[in-house]
Design a protein around this motif. Structure first.
Motif, short mmCIF file in Angstrom:
data_model
loop_
_atom_site.label_atom_id
_atom_site.label_comp_id
_atom_site.label_asym_id
_atom_site.label_seq_id
_atom_site.Cartn_x
_atom_site.Cartn_y
_atom_site.Cartn_z
N PRO B 668 -11.32 29.07 -4.44
CA PRO B 668 -12.40 28.77 -5.40
C PRO B 668 -13.14 30.02 -5.90
O PRO B 668 -13.61 30.04 -7.03
N MET B 669 -13.20 31.05 -5.08
CA MET B 669 -13.87 32.27 -5.53
C MET B 669 -13.09 32.92 -6.68
O MET B 669 -13.67 33.36 -7.68
N LEU B 670 -11.76 32.93 -6.54
CA LEU B 670 -10.94 33.54 -7.59
C LEU B 670 -10.97 32.67 -8.84
O LEU B 670 -10.97 33.18 -9.96
N VAL B 671 -10.99 31.35 -8.66
CA VAL B 671 -11.05 30.45 -9.80
C VAL B 671 -12.34 30.71 -10.58
O VAL B 671 -12.33 30.84 -11.81
N GLU B 672 -13.44 30.82 -9.87
CA GLU B 672 -14.71 31.07 -10.55
C GLU B 672 -14.69 32.42 -11.27
O GLU B 672 -15.20 32.55 -12.38
N GLY B 673 -14.07 33.41 -10.65
CA GLY B 673 -13.94 34.72 -11.29
C GLY B 673 -13.16 34.63 -12.59
O GLY B 673 -13.52 35.25 -13.60
N GLN B 674 -12.10 33.84 -12.57
CA GLN B 674 -11.30 33.66 -13.79
C GLN B 674 -12.09 32.89 -14.85
O GLN B 674 -12.05 33.22 -16.03
N GLN B 675 -12.81 31.85 -14.41
CA GLN B 675 -13.57 31.05 -15.37
C GLN B 675 -14.63 31.90 -16.07
O GLN B 675 -14.75 31.88 -17.30
#
Lengths: 159, 787
Positions: B668-675
């Motif tokens: 989820p941390m990487l997903v948020e970074g991408q978002q």
């Protein structure tokens, strides 16, 4: 083009070089000194990726000729993690996911390491203004801002 | 999302340390002995015949090892033929380097090889090119005028692709409609601007007749196929190695002419050849994107229901087709109806060649899709004086209608557009925001709210490519190995450029296998090591790449459990699992350790194969391919609240919210970074980025001082509201994401500014919304209303 002798003092090490006067500091650091953490993003002084410290102050290595650096102390990203331990800012960037491709990271670390010394308790607006000299195409800056805040807090707690 | 032990964890990135300490190994950090440096001489004209090139003086310069023109390269490499059998698409061909004509300012006309880059650039100034300037085509409208000069002289005209579609009843619905709402959208030409420019290092081994080609490329295997073919080599004579990549965003997919030239010249000179693009070249001559204009017409009923929609798209594709001309705009047309009930639909997509840098996919190649649909819904709301949120609710498909097959045959399944719409509005407190707006409007303050619902096409399956008439395959491949020591190596045909694959994909492997993610080493970017895969494009990394790694790891896990079961004298492998590298056994419902570790099993598999169960091959290695569904979708709703300063034209973004459902997040941390990164890229493109050509085709935006990327000051704090639900037909329920943020940001910001300007009776229909552009718009409105 005729070469001239210059001694670069980088990260506490001395490099006796013979360089064309037009050779950029960024190229000399990367190619003659092997410090490839100095990243070249625009060669125009805008993106900030090549930022190093000269006598403790951030400067764009792409806007300086290496031969101008005789007698000055240069610090690059390779000198920041002392004894292999990440600095509070590097650690905070890691924990806040403040980097993606990592290309802009060394330059902004150099700027903010110096800036945090003068601004130990910055607010978000000030951090964003200080970061505005660095272009990051991946993160949207938010996680970098959070990391700078966190690094400042850690440094204050340690002080 | 429950039940996973590695997937879904907020693990910090394994790759960070080398980047934080300056130890990343990017393209230009790789050293090769006896290396020559390539520099490209580029055309100062937008369109000109090359009469002659005199390089004698340059060749005499000490340190110059060769100057090569288009004619020289033509003997060393084959042209790029872009001729997929697609109706409405004209075949084109690109020579290794231009031979007799340049087509845009920045087109390479000669390449110099020298001992260093400084000398190579000196030499470029000594080359005399005799050009005969030709009139340049610099807009879509000009390109299609009957008297337009031809950009590509092998074509009948500049219209390189033209495709249209209409449902049988569409024309009649429009003919009978009582209200038709029309809106226009103009998107600005932008460019990827990765902070690391392009570059390459070509090393030819004359003894082995083998090319090792280092290049920061997102899709190393398809790249190798093309590079080998164009050099007349077999694919076993070429190794493509992608090192750490300093950002790509779609710009590092194609095999560019500069790279082909370096490869050919390394072979010809038998010396390593490297090229580092400078920023001016990157902004002028790498790849551009998004110069589209669109007119939508919606036939509506009295309540605002869309009865039929018609979309006309015009795209300025620039001078060369490194991708098929229909590659982007056609998919915009296919996806525009999004999550809305639209039964009658028509589109007309025209793509023209002009004398500008060639266009290609850029993060969210279909960036315009959400803006044109959501902007149309806002126009309907304005026409009826209705609330934009209500118009969306009225037209949006409901959960009970899923799976829903759109009018363009897209099967929408496991998406939650209504949920994210309500989620984002609630997070903002929409009613309060509208009240703020009313109060401010009464005081003459231009406050606006923008909503943009996004249905993001994430993973393109082979079936989609086939049905959409664009070339490509959607499958992905992986090899997962447990080595004799128990170490885990996993390879996949993707390549990272900042996404954090070494962490997120390790989590997928760790989940499938039952080991600690920190013990999984991901091997990507070397075509000799990784299996042939389709690379990183779109938002396919997590679903296609993570998916196949997860499946391969599960299969390998089964083999490990089979071996362990025999060792432990058990018949049922269902009673065994691997957890943190240990074999565990279920006894009375609880998991207990056994005497076996993964290392014990690996030792048996490799070094004591006679102990293996009958029929089992020695070794622990699984090779797997995975074909994803025709298309997977993520969805989100973006909401943006702005105040436009009427005097300066400056936009202040006060709130920016994204409620998103992108399935099971690997991390989820990487997903948020991408978002957040995607939203920032969308906002930056909307606020300030603009590739500007003058009427003669001169590019006026070739430095970062002229091409404005948004900084930390312009990008606001972005609030993410995770609303993930799994996709039931993909491994681990992954949907993928990372481009939708761009789409949503363009739509939400443009709609918000449009909403803010409504009291002035003006529309923000052309991007970018710079202070200058907005100030000009506002001035016309004020002048018009003045007595």
């Amino acid at each position: 083009m005729k070469r001239v002798p210059v001694t670069l003092d980088v990260n506490g090490e001395s490099h006796a070089l013979s360089l064309e006067p037009r050779r950029l500091l960024s190229d000399a650091l990367r190619e003659e000194c092997g410090l490839t953490g100095v990243h070249v993003g625009c060669e125009n002084g805008v993106c900030g990726a090549c930022t190093v410290l000269i006598d403790g102050a951030p400067a764009r290595a792409c806007l300086i000729f290496a031969v101008q650096m005789q007698g000055h102390a240069i610090a690059t990203i390779e000198s920041v993690a002392r004894g292999g331990a990440l600095s509070p800012l590097q650690q905070a960037l890691h924990e806040e996911h403040g980097l993606q491709c990592g290309f802009c990271t060394p330059g902004l670390v150099m700027t903010m390491e110096a800036w945090l010394k003068d601004n130990p308790d910055p607010d978000e607006t000030a951090i964003r203004a200080a970061l505005s000299g660095h272009l990051c195409r991946c993160t949207g800056y938010q996680s970098i801002v959070a990391a700078v805040k966190r690094a400042a807090r850690i440094a204050r707690e340690r002080a | 999302m429950s039940g996973f032990s590695s997937i879904g964890k907020r693990l910090l990135r394994f790759e960070d340390r080398r980047f934080l300490t300056g130890q990343g190994a990017y393209l230009d950090d790789i050293v090769a002995p006896r290396c020559l440096h390539a520099h490209f001489l580029r055309s100062p004209h937008a369109h000109a015949r090359i009469r002659a090139i005199d390089a004698r003086e340059a060749a005499w310069l000490p340190g110059v090892r060769g100057v090569y023109r288009g004619a020289d390269l033509a003997a060393m490499a084959k042209p790029l033929r872009m001729a997929p059998p697609i109706e409405g698409l004209k075949p084109t061909e690109i020579a290794p380097l231009p031979v007799d004509k340049v087509r845009f300012q920045g087109d390479p006309v000669a390449v110099i090889l020298a001992d260093d880059r400084y000398i190579a650039e000196d030499a470029a100034e000594l080359i005399a090119v005799d050009y005969e300037p030709l009139p340049a085509v610099t807009s879509f409208a000009e390109a299609l005028s009957p008297s337009a000069p031809k950009v590509d002289e092998t074509l009948d005209d500049n219209l390189v692709a033209h495709q249209s579609f209409a449902t049988p009843g569409c024309a009649r619905v429009f003919a009978e409609a009582r209200r038709i709402v029309t809106r226009r959208f103009v998107q600005n030409r932008v460019t990827h601007a990765p902070i690391e420019t392009r570059g390459c290092l070509a090393i030819w081994d004359e003894g082995r007749q083998h090319l090792t080609f280092h290049v920061g490329n997102q899709a190393p295997h398809p790249y190798r196929t093309q590079l080998a073919a164009r050099l007349g080599l077999s694919e076993s004579q070429v190794t493509v190695i992608a090192p750490d990549i300093g950002g790509a965003f779609g710009q590092k997919i194609a095999l560019y002419r500069e790279e082909l030239a370096c490869a050919a010249l390394a072979r010809a000179t038998r010396r390593p050849v490297r090229w580092r693009e400078d920023r001016m070249e990157n902004l002028a001559a790498a790849s551009h994107a998004r110069e589209d204009a669109c007119v939508t017409r919606a036939a509506i009923d009295a309540q605002g229901r869309i009865l039929a929609l018609d979309v006309a798209i015009e795209e300025d594709f620039g001078a060369y087709c490194f991708f098929p001309g229909n590659y982007l705009a056609r998919v915009v047309a296919l996806m525009t109806p999004g999550p809305y009930r639209i039964r009658d639909y028509a589109y007309d997509v025209r793509v023209a060649l002009t004398n500008k840098c060639g266009a290609g996919p850029m993060r969210a190649p279909m960036s315009m899709t959400s803006w044109i649909m959501e902007g149309t819904l806002d126009a309907i709301a304005a026409e009826l004086d209705a609330d934009p949120a209500d118009i969306r609710r009225l037209n949006m498909i409901e959960a009970r209608e899923l799976p829903y097959v759109t009018v363009t045959d897209q099967r929408l399944e496991d998406i939650t557009p209504r949920e994210t719409l309500e989620g984002a509005l609630a997070h903002l407190d929409y009613a309060a925001a509208r009240a703020r707006q009313r109060a401010d409007r009464a005081r003459g303050i231009l406050r606006g709210l923008g909503i943009c619902v996004v249905v993001e096409s994430t993973t393109y399956g082979s079936a989609f490519y086939k049905s959409a008439g664009i070339p490509g395959s959607g499958h992905e491949t992986a090899v997962v190995k447990v080595e004799p020591s128990g170490a885990v190596n996993a390879a996949v045909g993707l390549m990272a450029s900042g996404q954090g694959y070494e962490t997120a994909l390790a989590q997928a492997v760790a989940e499938g296998l039952g080991v600690d993610p920190a013990t999984v080493r991901l091997q990507i970017g070397n075509t000799d090591v990784a299996p042939y895969g389709m690379g990183s494009r779109g938002a396919r990394g997590a679903t296609a790449g993570g998916g196949v790694l997860y499946l391969a790891s599960q299969a390998l896990g089964e083999k490990i459990r089979t071996i362990a079961a025999r060792e432990l004298g058990l018949n049922d492998i269902g009673e065994l699992r691997l957890a943190a590298g240990r074999i565990e056994r279920r006894l009375a419902g609880a998991w207990e350790a056994t005497r076996l570790s993964l290392t014990d099993v690996a030792r048996i598999a490799y070094l004591d194969p006679l102990r293996l169960p009958p029929g089992l091959e020695p070794g622990l290695e699984v090779h797997k391919a995975y074909e994803p569904p025709a298309m997977t979708f993520s969805n989100a709703t973006h909401v943006c609240e702005v105040v436009v300063d009427a005097r300066s034209g400056r936009i202040a973004i006060e709130r920016y919210i994204v409620a998103e459902d992108c399935g099971t997040p690997l991390n989820p941390m990487l997903v948020e970074g991408q978002q957040i990164g995607a939203v920032a890229m969308g906002l930056s493109g909307c606020l300030s980025e603009h590739v500007v050509y003058d009427r003669d085709g001169q590019n006026l935006s070739t430095t970062f001082a002229d091409y404005h990327l948004a900084t930390a000051v312009e990008i606001p704090h972005i609030e993410i509201v995770p609303m993930h639900t799994p996709n039931r037909s993909t491994p681990a329920g992954v949907k993928g994401m990372s481009e939708g943020g761009v789409m949503g940001a363009i739509g939400a910001l443009a709609n918000a500014v449009d909403d803010a300007l409504r009291p002035l009776g003006i529309r923000a229909e052309a991007l970018p919304l710079t202070p200058i552009a907005l100030r000009r718009l506002i001035r016309t409105a004020t002048r018009r209303s003045a007595p």
